[in-house]
Design an enzyme around this catalytic site. Sequence first.
Site, PDB file in Angstrom:
ATOM      1  N   ALA A 104       0.989  -1.230  -0.081  1.00  0.00           N
ATOM      2  CA  ALA A 104       0.008   0.032  -0.037  1.00  0.00           C
ATOM      3  C   ALA A 104       0.945   1.243   0.070  1.00  0.00           C
ATOM      4  CB  ALA A 104      -1.057   0.084   1.199  1.00  0.00           C
ATOM      5  N   LEU A 106       3.485   2.088   1.999  1.00  0.00           N
ATOM      6  CA  LEU A 106       3.564   2.714   3.277  1.00  0.00           C
ATOM      7  C   LEU A 106       5.039   2.151   3.991  1.00  0.00           C
ATOM      8  CD1 LEU A 106       0.276   3.188   4.801  1.00  0.00           C
ATOM      9  CD2 LEU A 106       1.633   4.741   3.421  1.00  0.00           C
ATOM     10  N   ASP A 152      13.343   3.208   1.497  1.00  0.00           N
ATOM     11  CA  ASP A 152      12.473   2.808   2.700  1.00  0.00           C
ATOM     12  C   ASP A 152      13.033   2.402   3.672  1.00  0.00           C
ATOM     13  OD1 ASP A 152      10.744   3.187   0.564  1.00  0.00           O
ATOM     14  OD2 ASP A 152       9.878   1.554   0.463  1.00  0.00           O
TER      15      ASP A 152
HETATM   16  C1  MEV Z   1       8.893   2.570  -2.847  1.00  0.00           C
HETATM   17  O1  MEV Z   1       8.674   2.862  -1.517  1.00  0.00           O
HETATM   18  C2  MEV Z   1       9.532   3.646  -3.670  1.00  0.00           C
HETATM   19  C3  MEV Z   1       9.936   3.393  -4.841  1.00  0.00           C
HETATM   20  O2  MEV Z   1      10.951   4.582  -5.161  1.00  0.00           O
HETATM   21  C4  MEV Z   1      11.044   1.919  -5.049  1.00  0.00           C
HETATM   22  C5  MEV Z   1      12.379   2.282  -4.195  1.00  0.00           C
HETATM   23  O3  MEV Z   1      12.730   3.394  -3.897  1.00  0.00           O
HETATM   24  O4  MEV Z   1      13.267   1.218  -4.102  1.00  0.00           O
HETATM   25  C6  MEV Z   1       8.860   3.335  -5.863  1.00  0.00           C
END
Ligand code: MEV
Length: 316
Positions: A104, A106, A152
């Site tokens: 989702a 987050l 993340d």
């Molecule tokens: C995912 O939260 C964020 C993306 O940029 C993937 C990543 O940075 O690894 C889509």
Amino acid sequence: MPVKTANACGKLILLGEHAVVYDSPAIAIPLLSLKVRATVEPLIGKPQGSIQIKAAPLGIDQDIDDLGKAHFLAQTLDLLFDYLGLLKRPTCRLTLSSELPIGAGLGSSAAIAVALLRAMSAFLGYTLKPQELNTLAFQSEQAVHGRPSGIDNTVITYEKPVYYQRGKMIEFFQPIREFTFVVADSGVRKSTRESTGQVAHDLAANPTFIQPHLDAIAELVRESKRSFQIGDIEALGRAMNADQEHLSALRLSCPELDALILAARQAGALGAKLTGGGMGGHMLALVTPEIQTAVSEALSAAGSPRVFLTQLRPED
Ligand code: MEV
């Protein structure tokens, strides 16, 4: 061995998702109100090295060996055991629960990795330093997404707002004023592997169309760093709206997200965009205290099953 429990928070990417995978900067903040919890306890009467995993959010209730070595939970534990030079696996039960919805946007996969690594290392009598934890969580993310940027696991490990660019020193930042975001769930679930895979495919197939969007997103992130420093909320809102246009051109939005973003803007949000992998998941809207209730109500009326507020404060 005593029972050990650890938590990890979620994250919100404010600007720069997807472009960050291609070494551009992005800005993210921890989402401290929603947690993943991991508990590790001794397992009596089972063969040495037996690890029972109960992870209701992932629909898992089985022995680690039945999960298969390729599963990211098994890989994350193996990463830790190898790192600690463990010769024999512990005999234990691992329980995972999550307030963060999965798939989702987050940060659930990185939060699961961080909580699991914290709890299991503590169970084994070792406290991972933040840098060690971040590196192991990044390797776990590689097992989940293939080519994560690392944003993340970084924001979730350190629980601080970050201006992040792969390969550069992590920059933690302090905004000069308070920023309030209304966050809303589109109700659609999509894995980050799918959305990043789509961008990678499109970039290889049509670089002259895709690359300028990624470059424009990177520029918005650079400008917005200054907006946080000087507290220019209007400029930040405009950058969020512009970022959404590029993400949409990259086929990362969806009708449910579009409807919420429109509703938030019509209710007076200064900026609104998807957050995270996209193609579903959550959106966020930048608001002032005067309009936060109107925007929240508009998002619920537009069909979001869950709307909540989060704040970035100078001391966070
Ligand atoms: C995912 O939260 C964020 C993306 O940029 C993937 C990543 O940075 O690894 C889509």
